[in-house]
Design a protein around this motif. Structure first.
Motif, PDB file in Angstrom:
ATOM      1  N   LEU A 114       3.782  11.123  -5.394  1.00  0.00           N
ATOM      2  CA  LEU A 114       4.288  11.947  -6.195  1.00  0.00           C
ATOM      3  C   LEU A 114       4.237  12.434  -7.525  1.00  0.00           C
ATOM      4  CD1 LEU A 114       7.673   9.915  -4.892  1.00  0.00           C
ATOM      5  CD2 LEU A 114       6.990  11.982  -4.112  1.00  0.00           C
ATOM      6  N   ALA A 115       3.389  11.289  -8.085  1.00  0.00           N
ATOM      7  CA  ALA A 115       2.908  12.127  -9.409  1.00  0.00           C
ATOM      8  C   ALA A 115       2.002  13.476  -9.028  1.00  0.00           C
ATOM      9  CB  ALA A 115       2.112  11.006 -10.053  1.00  0.00           C
ATOM     10  N   LEU A 116       1.165  13.253  -8.188  1.00  0.00           N
ATOM     11  CA  LEU A 116       0.555  14.205  -8.014  1.00  0.00           C
ATOM     12  C   LEU A 116       1.086  15.585  -7.479  1.00  0.00           C
ATOM     13  CD1 LEU A 116      -2.562  12.858  -5.883  1.00  0.00           C
ATOM     14  CD2 LEU A 116      -2.806  14.118  -7.972  1.00  0.00           C
ATOM     15  N   ILE A 117       2.457  15.353  -6.693  1.00  0.00           N
ATOM     16  CA  ILE A 117       3.287  16.405  -6.328  1.00  0.00           C
ATOM     17  C   ILE A 117       3.875  17.100  -7.571  1.00  0.00           C
ATOM     18  CG2 ILE A 117       5.314  16.992  -5.279  1.00  0.00           C
ATOM     19  CD1 ILE A 117       4.503  15.295  -3.046  1.00  0.00           C
ATOM     20  N   VAL A 177       2.808   6.008  -2.590  1.00  0.00           N
ATOM     21  CA  VAL A 177       4.008   6.948  -2.813  1.00  0.00           C
ATOM     22  C   VAL A 177       4.076   7.210  -4.350  1.00  0.00           C
ATOM     23  CG1 VAL A 177       6.354   7.048  -2.940  1.00  0.00           C
ATOM     24  CG2 VAL A 177       5.397   6.569  -0.849  1.00  0.00           C
ATOM     25  N   SER A 178       3.752   6.331  -4.961  1.00  0.00           N
ATOM     26  CA  SER A 178       4.018   6.599  -6.648  1.00  0.00           C
ATOM     27  C   SER A 178       2.924   7.537  -6.798  1.00  0.00           C
ATOM     28  CB  SER A 178       3.735   5.118  -7.385  1.00  0.00           C
ATOM     29  OG  SER A 178       2.615   4.657  -6.991  1.00  0.00           O
ATOM     30  N   VAL A 179       1.396   7.207  -6.496  1.00  0.00           N
ATOM     31  CA  VAL A 179       0.343   8.202  -6.885  1.00  0.00           C
ATOM     32  C   VAL A 179       0.639   9.559  -6.639  1.00  0.00           C
ATOM     33  CG1 VAL A 179      -1.914   8.556  -6.736  1.00  0.00           C
ATOM     34  CG2 VAL A 179      -1.262   6.381  -7.311  1.00  0.00           C
ATOM     35  N   MET A 237       0.675  -1.250   0.191  1.00  0.00           N
ATOM     36  CA  MET A 237      -0.019  -0.095  -0.142  1.00  0.00           C
ATOM     37  C   MET A 237       0.894   1.204   0.044  1.00  0.00           C
ATOM     38  SD  MET A 237      -2.547   1.531   3.012  1.00  0.00           S
ATOM     39  CE  MET A 237      -1.036   2.144   3.408  1.00  0.00           C
ATOM     40  N   ALA A 238       2.057   1.218   0.768  1.00  0.00           N
ATOM     41  CA  ALA A 238       2.686   2.274   0.972  1.00  0.00           C
ATOM     42  C   ALA A 238       3.562   2.502  -0.523  1.00  0.00           C
ATOM     43  CB  ALA A 238       3.974   2.093   1.970  1.00  0.00           C
ATOM     44  N   ALA A 239       3.812   1.552  -1.280  1.00  0.00           N
ATOM     45  CA  ALA A 239       4.546   1.981  -2.449  1.00  0.00           C
ATOM     46  C   ALA A 239       3.460   2.397  -3.459  1.00  0.00           C
ATOM     47  CB  ALA A 239       4.854   0.404  -3.083  1.00  0.00           C
ATOM     48  N   ALA A 240       2.249   1.899  -3.760  1.00  0.00           N
ATOM     49  CA  ALA A 240       1.039   2.392  -4.416  1.00  0.00           C
ATOM     50  C   ALA A 240       0.841   3.823  -4.144  1.00  0.00           C
ATOM     51  CB  ALA A 240      -0.077   1.655  -4.379  1.00  0.00           C
TER      52      ALA A 240
END
Lengths: 177, 103
Positions: B80-83, B76-78, B71-74
């Motif tokens: 960071l894309a939002l950031i 973080v990826s979403v 869950m943390a991996a998913a």
């Protein structure tokens, strides 16, 4: 033996405090890696060596690389080079390095000098974890797979700004010419 | 062996880490630091799960740790894309400048 636990807990909490009080994101990331390493030593002390391994590989490896990559993408300015030199000053990395050396000395001591465990627990080996993961928790594994799939697709969808920016840039250039 | 560390100390440490994560979310104004603090909180929860699992000698704690990891991996990826997207649209990561959501 229990001194190892307290030293590790102290290192972890200290580095976590440093994470939330730094002003630069890269400094905070350095301390966050130390925090993850300390947490993995605690997992090792708890008898969950597989969890400790996953903590180092996935958290301190993959997720931190994602963070560093994004921070480097955000800092595409003219003064990036000067800032990079500022970040490489010794007082930036000497704190995380000392904490990491403490953790390494602990894990060296734990591996070479085998003595009584720090906790009165029986260790749960990875085989039991795998059997439990793929028999009663199989639906959870499939849901996690769907979550990861959604994460990949969502990140790819949200992150596709390059094409539009390039397009607008080209259009502006055409208008200028 | 009576000199061993009790499980309550590990739970105390997990609670302390969780409080530090909450404090990080509350006091920082930068979105990246807030995401880092969320990671700290997830780690504290994972530590509590693993400690409880090895206290009872059951594998469920580590199973939950693996789920938290995925869950943390998913997340973080979403996140960071939002950031990245927010930074390209607003040229800022300060939540006080982003709070109005002008779109």
């Amino acid at each position: 033996m229990e001194a190892i636990f307290y030293i590790t807990a102290l290192v972890t909490i200290l580095s976590t405090v440093m994470v939330i009080t730094r002003s630069h994101a890269v400094h905070a990331l350095l301390y966050l890696v130390v925090s993850f390493l300390g947490l993995s030593v605690i997992f090792f002390l708890l008898g969950a060596a597989f969890a400790a391994l996953l903590e180092v590989i996935i958290y301190a490896g993959a997720i931190m690389v994602l963070f560093i990559f994004v921070i480097m993408l955000l800092n595409l300015g003219k003064d990036t080079e000067k800032r990079e030199q500022d970040w490489l000053k010794p007082r930036v990395w000497v704190g995380p390095a000392i904490l990491t050396v403490i953790l390494f000395a602990e894990i060296f001591y734990l591996i070479t000098v085998v003595s009584q465990p720090a906790f009165n627990l029986q260790t749960v080996d990875p085989k039991t974890v795998a059997i439990s993961l793929f028999r009663p928790y199989l639906i959870g594994v499939e849901l996690a797979a769907m979550l990861l799939m959604a994460g990949v697709v969502g990140a790819a969808h949200i992150g596709q700004h390059k094409k539009t920016v390039l397009h607008r840039f080209l259009k502006e250039e055409e208008e200028v010419v | 062996m009576n000199s061993a560390v009790s499980i309550e100390m590990v739970m105390l440490m997990a609670g302390l880490l969780f409080i530090l994560g909450i404090a990080g979310v509350l006091i920082r104004k930068n979105i990246i630091f807030m995401l880092l603090s969320v990671e700290i909180m997830l780690n504290a929860a994972a530590l509590a799960f693993v400690a409880a699992g090895s206290h009872w000698g059951e594998p469920d704690g580590q199973v939950m740790f693996i789920f938290i990891l995925a869950m943390a991996a998913a997340e973080v990826s979403v996140g960071l894309a939002l950031i990245l997207q927010i930074y390209h649209q607003h040229q800022s990561l300060d939540i006080d400048k982003l709070k109005e959501m002008r779109g």
